[in-house]
Design a protein around this motif. Structure first.
Motif, short mmCIF file in Angstrom:
data_model
loop_
_atom_site.label_atom_id
_atom_site.label_comp_id
_atom_site.label_asym_id
_atom_site.label_seq_id
_atom_site.Cartn_x
_atom_site.Cartn_y
_atom_site.Cartn_z
N LYS A 76 -31.14 99.28 15.25
CA LYS A 76 -29.88 99.90 15.69
C LYS A 76 -28.87 98.87 16.14
O LYS A 76 -28.19 99.02 17.16
CB LYS A 76 -30.16 100.92 16.82
N GLY A 77 -28.78 97.79 15.36
CA GLY A 77 -27.81 96.74 15.64
C GLY A 77 -28.25 95.69 16.63
O GLY A 77 -27.52 94.71 16.86
N LEU A 78 -29.43 95.84 17.23
CA LEU A 78 -29.92 94.88 18.21
C LEU A 78 -30.88 93.89 17.54
O LEU A 78 -31.95 94.28 17.07
CB LEU A 78 -30.65 95.61 19.34
N PRO A 79 -30.53 92.59 17.48
CA PRO A 79 -31.47 91.60 16.94
C PRO A 79 -32.74 91.55 17.78
O PRO A 79 -32.68 91.54 19.01
CB PRO A 79 -30.69 90.28 17.03
N LEU A 80 -33.90 91.53 17.11
CA LEU A 80 -35.17 91.61 17.81
C LEU A 80 -35.74 90.22 18.08
O LEU A 80 -35.78 89.37 17.18
CB LEU A 80 -36.17 92.43 16.99
N LYS A 81 -36.19 90.00 19.29
CA LYS A 81 -36.74 88.71 19.67
C LYS A 81 -38.11 88.53 19.03
O LYS A 81 -39.04 89.30 19.30
CB LYS A 81 -36.82 88.61 21.19
N TRP A 82 -38.24 87.51 18.21
CA TRP A 82 -39.42 87.34 17.36
C TRP A 82 -40.67 86.97 18.13
O TRP A 82 -41.79 87.20 17.67
CB TRP A 82 -39.14 86.29 16.29
N TYR A 83 -40.53 86.38 19.33
CA TYR A 83 -41.69 85.91 20.08
C TYR A 83 -42.29 87.00 20.96
O TYR A 83 -43.32 86.78 21.62
CB TYR A 83 -41.34 84.70 20.94
N ILE A 84 -41.68 88.19 21.00
CA ILE A 84 -42.27 89.32 21.72
C ILE A 84 -43.16 90.08 20.75
O ILE A 84 -42.74 90.40 19.63
CB ILE A 84 -41.18 90.25 22.27
N PRO A 85 -44.40 90.38 21.12
CA PRO A 85 -45.30 91.10 20.19
C PRO A 85 -44.66 92.39 19.69
O PRO A 85 -43.91 93.07 20.41
CB PRO A 85 -46.53 91.38 21.05
N THR A 86 -44.98 92.74 18.45
CA THR A 86 -44.38 93.90 17.80
C THR A 86 -44.60 95.17 18.61
O THR A 86 -43.68 95.99 18.78
CB THR A 86 -44.96 94.07 16.39
#
Length: 375
Positions: A76-86
């Motif tokens: 929803k337009g928010l880039p997701l931080k890759w180092y936080i577990p899915t």
């Protein structure tokens, strides 16, 4: 089923847990007609989004524009931080959990002003190892066992996480000697809730005491809107709406038992967010006492001045103060009862890097307005 067996089942479900994703390629990166169909993927809860590249690149490669691949995701337009577990991202960003989870993938235009650089699997691996070192330091006061891992053990540990292999992970991780709360604290929890630390220290005069430190990462989503159902909660559209608490929870252990009898999840959250558990009656009593003192100073008139504290007895509060309500606590997709022994939560719901990730939603409403739970 006894507690130990239930714990083993919980660990098994955790390692096998996956989130169904429906991943769309961003319109700006589509160079062919018709648009490619979305990719349907089962993403491991304890995995990381960039590790999906081998599955997604073949699906979208025929339509990508020329350039170098740098994968990143948005919701929803928010880039997701890759180092936080899915799984943590899903628990945090989907108050009312949607299935499948609809994400947008990018292979171009990495938002370096929002996200830290990610160079693929190696970046994810070293982020994981660094978190493991941090957890080891919190638990043991040093991270020598992690630093001294053999190359083969390090590779096996990482591959066990990549492949969701719990047995291989347990075999290697046992060498690290990262004991948080032992089995004996899980099998026989006392049903009594934790007494105050003051009372415990006054009445407990047993043997030597040591402190168990639990690595915790707490994600606090603050909402000012009043809502009854999670589906009505406002979306998170900026990481500025999330407060990040990276602080250990301490449990006192004495003579092979929990000194505090049963340290619950509520006690752990209270230790991390004490302002949410301030008792209104205590505040009212303190306020009444101060009002009856002779010639009190201005400071004495406000013995407790802390945002997030409930109303005083007469309901008169400064307009800029708010009342807080704990709306949601979610760990590994579960919304556990707050009375559950924290030792069980740690033993069975922590991530492979030995951190317990807790997502909470707190509601902040001006004190003059009634919260939904009071209706």
């Amino acid at each position: 089923m006894d507690v130990g067996a239930m714990g083993s089942e919980a660990q098994k479900y955790l390692w096998e847990g996956a989130i169904p994703l429906q991943i769309h390629l961003h319109d700006s990166e589509v160079t062919t007609l018709p648009h490619p169909s979305p990719a349907l993927v089962l993403a491991p809860r304890m995995g990381y989004l960039p590790l999906l590249l081998p599955l997604l690149k073949p699906h979208f490669s025929s339509t990508l524009p020329p350039g170098v691949d740098t994968i990143w995701f948005e919701y929803k337009g928010l880039p997701l931080k890759w180092y936080i577990p899915t799984g943590v991202l899903f628990d945090l960003l989907c108050a009312e959990q949607e299935r499948p989870w609809n994400l947008t993938v990018h292979f171009r235009g990495y938002p370096g002003n929002i996200l830290t650089p990610c160079e693929g699997e190696d970046s994810v691996k070293w982020s994981f190892i660094n978190s493991l070192k941090e957890a080891a330091y919190i638990i043991n006061g040093n991270c020598k066992n992690v630093m001294n891992m053999s190359q083969s053990d390090q590779v096996e540990l990482w591959h066990s996480v990549l492949n969701g292999n719990m047995e291989a992970y347990q075999r290697v991780s046992s060498k690290l000697k990262l004991e948080t709360v032992g089995d004996q604290y899980v099998a026989k929890p006392n049903s009594n809730l934790l007494k105050s630390q003051t009372n415990t220290s006054e009445t407990d005069t047993g043997g030597p005491v040591k402190t168990g430190r639990i690595p915790v990462r707490l994600y606090v989503w603050s909402v000012s809107k009043d809502f009854d159902d999670l589906e009505d909660a406002p979306p998170i559209d900026s990481w500025d709406q999330i407060s990040y608490v990276n602080r250990p929870v301490e449990i006192c252990i004495e003579e092979g038992k929990l000194r505090c009898k049963c340290f619950t999840l509520r006690d752990a959250v209270k230790a991390l967010l004490p302002e949410l558990f301030m008792e209104k009656t205590l505040i009212a009593d303190e306020t009444s006492r101060v009002e009856h003192e002779e010639d009190p100073s201005e400071d004495e008139k406000n013995p407790i001045n802390q945002e997030g504290v409930g109303e005083t007895e007469d309901g008169c509060c400064p307009s800029d103060e708010v009342e807080t309500k704990l709306k949601l606590v979610r760990i590994q997709g579960i919304e556990p009862k707050m009375e559950i022994p924290f030792s069980w939560v740690v033993k069975n719901l922590m991530n492979p890097e030995y951190f317990l990730h807790i997502c909470v939603c707190i509601q902040k409403v001006p004190q003059g307005k009634q919260l939904s739970h009071d209706r």
